[in-house]
Enzyme design. Structure first.
Site, mmCIF file in Angstrom:
data_model
loop_
_atom_site.group_PDB
_atom_site.id
_atom_site.type_symbol
_atom_site.label_atom_id
_atom_site.label_comp_id
_atom_site.label_asym_id
_atom_site.label_seq_id
_atom_site.Cartn_x
_atom_site.Cartn_y
_atom_site.Cartn_z
ATOM 1 N N HIS A 182 0.867 -1.198 0.000
ATOM 2 C CA HIS A 182 0.000 0.000 0.000
ATOM 3 C C HIS A 182 0.897 1.239 0.000
ATOM 4 O O HIS A 182 1.632 1.451 -0.962
ATOM 5 C CB HIS A 182 -0.921 -0.071 1.214
ATOM 6 C CG HIS A 182 -2.038 0.932 1.248
ATOM 7 N ND1 HIS A 182 -2.383 1.750 0.215
ATOM 8 C CD2 HIS A 182 -2.918 1.211 2.251
ATOM 9 C CE1 HIS A 182 -3.412 2.502 0.567
ATOM 10 N NE2 HIS A 182 -3.759 2.195 1.786
ATOM 11 N N ASP B 224 2.787 5.303 -6.817
ATOM 12 C CA ASP B 224 4.037 5.171 -6.051
ATOM 13 C C ASP B 224 5.269 5.034 -6.920
ATOM 14 O O ASP B 224 6.391 5.088 -6.417
ATOM 15 C CB ASP B 224 3.928 3.943 -5.126
ATOM 16 C CG ASP B 224 2.940 4.190 -4.020
ATOM 17 O OD1 ASP B 224 1.943 3.465 -3.918
ATOM 18 O OD2 ASP B 224 3.139 5.175 -3.278
ATOM 19 N N HIS C 211 -2.559 -2.275 -9.650
ATOM 20 C CA HIS C 211 -3.527 -1.606 -8.762
ATOM 21 C C HIS C 211 -4.811 -2.422 -8.730
ATOM 22 O O HIS C 211 -5.202 -3.017 -9.739
ATOM 23 C CB HIS C 211 -3.829 -0.192 -9.299
ATOM 24 C CG HIS C 211 -4.372 0.719 -8.246
ATOM 25 N ND1 HIS C 211 -5.705 0.678 -7.883
ATOM 26 C CD2 HIS C 211 -3.784 1.629 -7.450
ATOM 27 C CE1 HIS C 211 -5.898 1.575 -6.928
ATOM 28 N NE2 HIS C 211 -4.754 2.166 -6.639
HETATM 29 C C1 SDX Z 1 -1.434 2.186 -3.385
HETATM 30 O O1 SDX Z 1 -6.170 0.843 -3.269
HETATM 31 C C2 SDX Z 1 -5.659 2.028 -3.472
HETATM 32 O O2 SDX Z 1 -6.338 2.914 -3.914
HETATM 33 C C3 SDX Z 1 -4.211 2.195 -3.065
HETATM 34 C C4 SDX Z 1 -3.547 3.501 -3.454
HETATM 35 C C5 SDX Z 1 -4.127 4.667 -2.717
HETATM 36 O O3 SDX Z 1 -4.012 5.780 -3.227
HETATM 37 O O4 SDX Z 1 -4.631 4.460 -1.578
HETATM 38 O O5 SDX Z 1 -3.678 3.708 -4.848
HETATM 39 C C6 SDX Z 1 -2.057 3.505 -3.114
HETATM 40 O O6 SDX Z 1 -1.389 1.372 -2.512
HETATM 41 C C7 SDX Z 1 -0.919 1.900 -4.784
HETATM 42 C C8 SDX Z 1 -0.415 0.426 -4.926
HETATM 43 C C9 SDX Z 1 1.009 0.394 -4.404
HETATM 44 N N1 SDX Z 1 1.507 -1.014 -4.327
HETATM 45 C C10 SDX Z 1 2.441 -1.481 -5.150
HETATM 46 O O7 SDX Z 1 2.944 -0.850 -6.093
HETATM 47 C C11 SDX Z 1 2.909 -2.887 -4.813
HETATM 48 C C12 SDX Z 1 2.982 -3.733 -6.099
HETATM 49 N N2 SDX Z 1 1.626 -3.918 -6.590
HETATM 50 C C13 SDX Z 1 0.940 -5.099 -6.144
HETATM 51 O O8 SDX Z 1 1.322 -5.773 -5.056
HETATM 52 C C14 SDX Z 1 -0.506 -5.204 -6.586
HETATM 53 O O9 SDX Z 1 -0.600 -4.751 -7.858
HETATM 54 C C15 SDX Z 1 -1.542 -4.514 -5.720
HETATM 55 C C16 SDX Z 1 -1.429 -4.941 -4.301
HETATM 56 C C17 SDX Z 1 -1.378 -3.024 -5.815
HETATM 57 C C18 SDX Z 1 -2.898 -4.905 -6.259
HETATM 58 O O10 SDX Z 1 -2.997 -6.239 -6.089
HETATM 59 P P1 SDX Z 1 -4.360 -7.020 -6.511
HETATM 60 O O11 SDX Z 1 -5.380 -6.124 -7.059
HETATM 61 O O12 SDX Z 1 -4.739 -7.880 -5.356
HETATM 62 O O13 SDX Z 1 -3.896 -7.839 -7.743
HETATM 63 P P2 SDX Z 1 -3.260 -9.260 -7.652
HETATM 64 O O14 SDX Z 1 -2.208 -9.271 -6.578
HETATM 65 O O15 SDX Z 1 -4.370 -10.251 -7.593
HETATM 66 O O16 SDX Z 1 -2.491 -9.352 -9.052
HETATM 67 C C19 SDX Z 1 -3.131 -9.795 -10.215
HETATM 68 C C20 SDX Z 1 -2.007 -10.493 -10.984
HETATM 69 C C21 SDX Z 1 -1.299 -11.578 -10.193
HETATM 70 O O17 SDX Z 1 -0.727 -12.443 -11.163
HETATM 71 P P3 SDX Z 1 -1.323 -13.950 -11.287
HETATM 72 O O18 SDX Z 1 -1.298 -14.547 -9.905
HETATM 73 O O19 SDX Z 1 -2.739 -13.744 -11.788
HETATM 74 O O20 SDX Z 1 -0.424 -14.645 -12.248
HETATM 75 O O21 SDX Z 1 -0.967 -9.541 -11.290
HETATM 76 C C22 SDX Z 1 0.234 -9.922 -10.621
HETATM 77 C C23 SDX Z 1 -0.154 -10.885 -9.510
HETATM 78 O O22 SDX Z 1 0.932 -11.764 -9.246
HETATM 79 N N3 SDX Z 1 0.792 -8.684 -10.062
HETATM 80 C C24 SDX Z 1 2.067 -8.351 -10.140
HETATM 81 C C25 SDX Z 1 2.139 -7.073 -9.549
HETATM 82 N N4 SDX Z 1 0.920 -6.698 -9.138
HETATM 83 C C26 SDX Z 1 0.086 -7.709 -9.437
HETATM 84 N N5 SDX Z 1 3.144 -8.979 -10.640
HETATM 85 C C27 SDX Z 1 4.311 -8.333 -10.553
HETATM 86 N N6 SDX Z 1 4.471 -7.113 -10.007
HETATM 87 C C28 SDX Z 1 3.404 -6.454 -9.505
HETATM 88 N N7 SDX Z 1 3.562 -5.240 -8.996
#
Ligand code: SDX
Length: 430
Positions: free
Chosen positions: A269, A364, A308
Site C-alpha cells: 500500500h 508510487d 492496482h
Molecule cells: C497504493 O487501493 C488504493 O487505492 C491504493 C492507493 C491509494 O491511493 O490508496 O492507490 C495507493 O497502494 C498503490 C499500490 C502500491 N503497491 C504497489 O505498487 C505494490 C505492487 N503492486 C501489487 O502488489 C498489486 O498490484 C496490488 C497490491 C497493488 C494490487 O494487487 P491485486 O489487485 O490484489 O492484484 P493481484 O495481486 O491479484 O495481481 C493480479 C495479478 C497476479 O498475477 P497472477 O497470480 O494472476 O499470475 O498480477 C500480478 C499478480 O501476481 N501482479 C504483479 C504485480 N501486481 C500484481 N506482478 C508483478 N508485479 C506487480 N507489482
C-alpha cells in the site's frame, strides 16, 4: 419483454425461487440470507476475501474509474485540481464537499496555521525512540498518543465536536512528521512558522538550520503541494477501510487514524514508494533489468510501483507525477535511478506478461524518485503519503459516522475448523 431491476434466483437444492432487488448496480448481501434449505439453515452468505467485489459503503468523497483512469475528488478531476488549486483548498473540498470561497479558505488556512503546535510532552515521547527508529513507526505511535492529549475526542457523534479534532489532525500531522525526521537526523526540532504556507511550513520544520527565517524554494514548495493533492484520498483503499472499520466502534479519531496509518505502512500500500526505491537500487543498472523482469515473471519478485486493485489503466496520478519529476529535477539533482525507472516502465508497458495483467505504473512508481530528489530518505516516503491522506481518512471517517446505514463493522466467516471435540487430560495428549 418488460425488464425489472431484480434478480430471480432459483435454489437448485430446494427448487425455490427468490426475487432479489438490484439498486445502484448491486444487491444487498442481506437479501441472500432468505435463501435456506430449511429452518435450521442460517441462510446464504456472500464470500469475498479482501472485498474484491463488495461495496462496504455509499460515499460521495472520491470517484475512480479504473478502466478509464479517472479520479475525481467531489466530482472535480484530479488533473484540474493539481493544476489549479492548493492542497489546503483540496483538503477543504474533500472534508466539506465544496471548493472554498476566498473568505472560507482564508479562515480555514488561519485555523490550520494556528493548530500546528503539539504539546511539549510530545517531544519527550518522541525522544524515547531509538536514533534509527523508522519514522512511520514514530508517526503512527505519536498520532495514537495524541488521543491521550485530547480525551474530549472520545465524544465524536456530532459534527461540531468532530471538526475540532479534524482541524487538529490536519494541522499537526506535518509537525509530527517533521519532528520524526529531525529525530532520526539527531537534529533539534524546528517549530512551526505561521508566516509560511502549509507545505512551506512543513519544509521549514524539516530543513531549517541556523537561518533566522527559513525560505522554501518555490518550485519545491509547489511540487510537494501537488504531490499532497494527488495523495489526499482514494476512496475505499486498504487504509481508508481500516479508518472506517476502527472508527465504526466509535473510538476517537486519533486512535482510528493511527490504525489507518498502520495499514498504509504496508509495502503493498503506502509503503510501495519506499519499496520502489529499494527495488531500483537493487537492480542497479539498465543492464540488469532483463534479469529482474525474469525474476518478476518467475514470481520471485514484484514490480513495485506497478499494478492496482482498481486502475487497470495508467494511474492518472502517476501521469501527473511523471511530468512533475522533470520540473523537480530542474531545481534539484535528478535521481540517479530515473534512467532505470524509465527503461523499466518502457519494457513493462510493452511486455505481454504485464500488459495481460493490466499492470501499469501507479502513484508510487515515480513519487519516490521525487522525494529522493527533494532530499528525503526512503524511510520518510510513507510518512509523506500519510500527511495528505490524513485528510482523506478523516473525510471517510466523518462520512461513516454520519451514515445511517452504518454500524460497527463485524464481518461473518466461513468456519473450516474442527467440529466439537472434548478436552483430553494432559497425560493422554500427544
Ligand atoms: C497504493 O487501493 C488504493 O487505492 C491504493 C492507493 C491509494 O491511493 O490508496 O492507490 C495507493 O497502494 C498503490 C499500490 C502500491 N503497491 C504497489 O505498487 C505494490 C505492487 N503492486 C501489487 O502488489 C498489486 O498490484 C496490488 C497490491 C497493488 C494490487 O494487487 P491485486 O489487485 O490484489 O492484484 P493481484 O495481486 O491479484 O495481481 C493480479 C495479478 C497476479 O498475477 P497472477 O497470480 O494472476 O499470475 O498480477 C500480478 C499478480 O501476481 N501482479 C504483479 C504485480 N501486481 C500484481 N506482478 C508483478 N508485479 C506487480 N507489482
Amino acid at each position: 419483454m418488460a425488464t425489472k431491476d431484480s434478480l430471480t434466483i432459483v435454489d437448485n437444492r430446494t427448487g425455490k425461487s427468490y426475487e432479489v432487488p438490484i439498486s445502484d448496480g448491486s444487491i444487498k448481501a442481506m437479501d441472500l440470507r432468505q435463501i435456506r434449505t430449511g429452518p435450521e439453515d442460517f441462510g446464504l452468505l456472500s464470500y469475498d476475501p479482501a472485498f474484491t467485489n463488495t461495496a462496504s459503503t455509499r460515499s460521495k468523497v472520491t470517484f475512480i474509474d479504473g478502466d478509464k483512469g479517472i479520479l475525481w475528488y467531489r466530482g472535480y478531476p484530479i488533473e484540474q485540481l493539481a493544476e489549479k488549486t492548493t492542497f489546503l483548498e483540496v483538503a477543504y473540498l474533500i472534508l466539506q464537499g465544496e471548493l472554498p470561497t476566498q473568505k472560507q479558505l482564508d479562515e480555514w488556512t488561519w485555523q490550520v496555521t494556528h493548530h500546528t503546535w503539539v504539546h511539549e510532552n510530545v517531544k519527550k515521547f518522541m525522544d524515547g525512540f531509538h536514533h534509527d527508529a523508522h519514522p512511520m513507526g514514530m508517526f503512527i505511535s505519536t498520532v495514537a498518543a495524541l488521543s491521550t492529549f485530547y480525551p474530549d475526542a472520545k465524544v465524536n457523534a456530532d459534527k461540531g465536536r468532530r471538526d475540532l479534532q479534524i482541524l487538529r489532525l490536519v494541522a499537526k500531522v506535518p509537525t509530527i512528521a517533521a519532528f520524526a525526521f529531525r529525530h532520526i537526523l539527531g537534529q533539534a526540532y524546528a517549530y512551526p512558522d505561521n508566516d509560511l504556507s502549509y507545505v512551506g511550513n512543513f519544509l521549514n520544520m524539516l530543513f531549517k538550520t541556523t537561518e533566522l527565517k527559513y525560505k522554501p524554494e518555490p518550485a519545491i514548495e509547489r511540487a510537494l503541494d501537488v504531490l499532497f493533492i494527488l495523495h489526499a484520498d482514494h476512496e475505499q483503499n486498504c487504509s481508508a477501510n481500516a479508518m472506517r472499520a476502527i472508527g465504526s466502534s466509535e473510538v476517537d479519531p486519533y486512535s482510528a487514524l493511527a490504525g489507518a496509518a498502520a495499514a498504509l505502512y504496508g509495502p503493498l500500500h503506502g509503503g510501495a514508494n519506499e519499496a520502489v526505491l529499494r527495488m531500483l537500487r537493487s537492480i542497479g543498472s539498465n543492464a540488469r533489468i532483463p534479469e529482474f523482469i525474469r525474476q518478476v515473471k518467475g514470481g520471485e519478485a514484484k514490480l513495485m510501483g506497478f499494478g492496482h486493485r482498481v486502475y487497470k489503466n495508467y494511474d492518472p496520478r502517476a501521469k501527473i507525477i511523471k511530468k512533475m519529476a522533470d520540473e523537480v529535477f530542474a531545481v534539484t539533482r535528478p535521481s540517479p535511478l530515473i534512467g532505470i525507472a524509465r527503461e523499466l516502465e518502457k519494457i513493462a508497458l510493452e511486455d505481454e506478461y504485464f500488459v495481460s495483467r493490466k499492470l501499469y505504473p501507479n502513484v508510487d512508481f515515480y513519487s519516490g524518485m521525487i522525494y529522493e530528489a527533494l532530499g528525503f530518505p526512503v524511510e520518510m516516503f510513507p510518512v509523506l503519503f500519510a500527511i495528505p491522506r490524513t485528510t482523506g481518512w478523516l473525510a471517510q471517517w466523518q462520512e461513516m459516522r454520519d451514515d445511517p446505514e452504518q454500524k460497527i463493522a463485524r464481518p461473518r466467516q466461513l468456519y473450516t475448523g474442527y467440529t466439537q471435540r472434548d478436552v483430553v487430560p494432559m497425560g493422554k495428549r500427544g
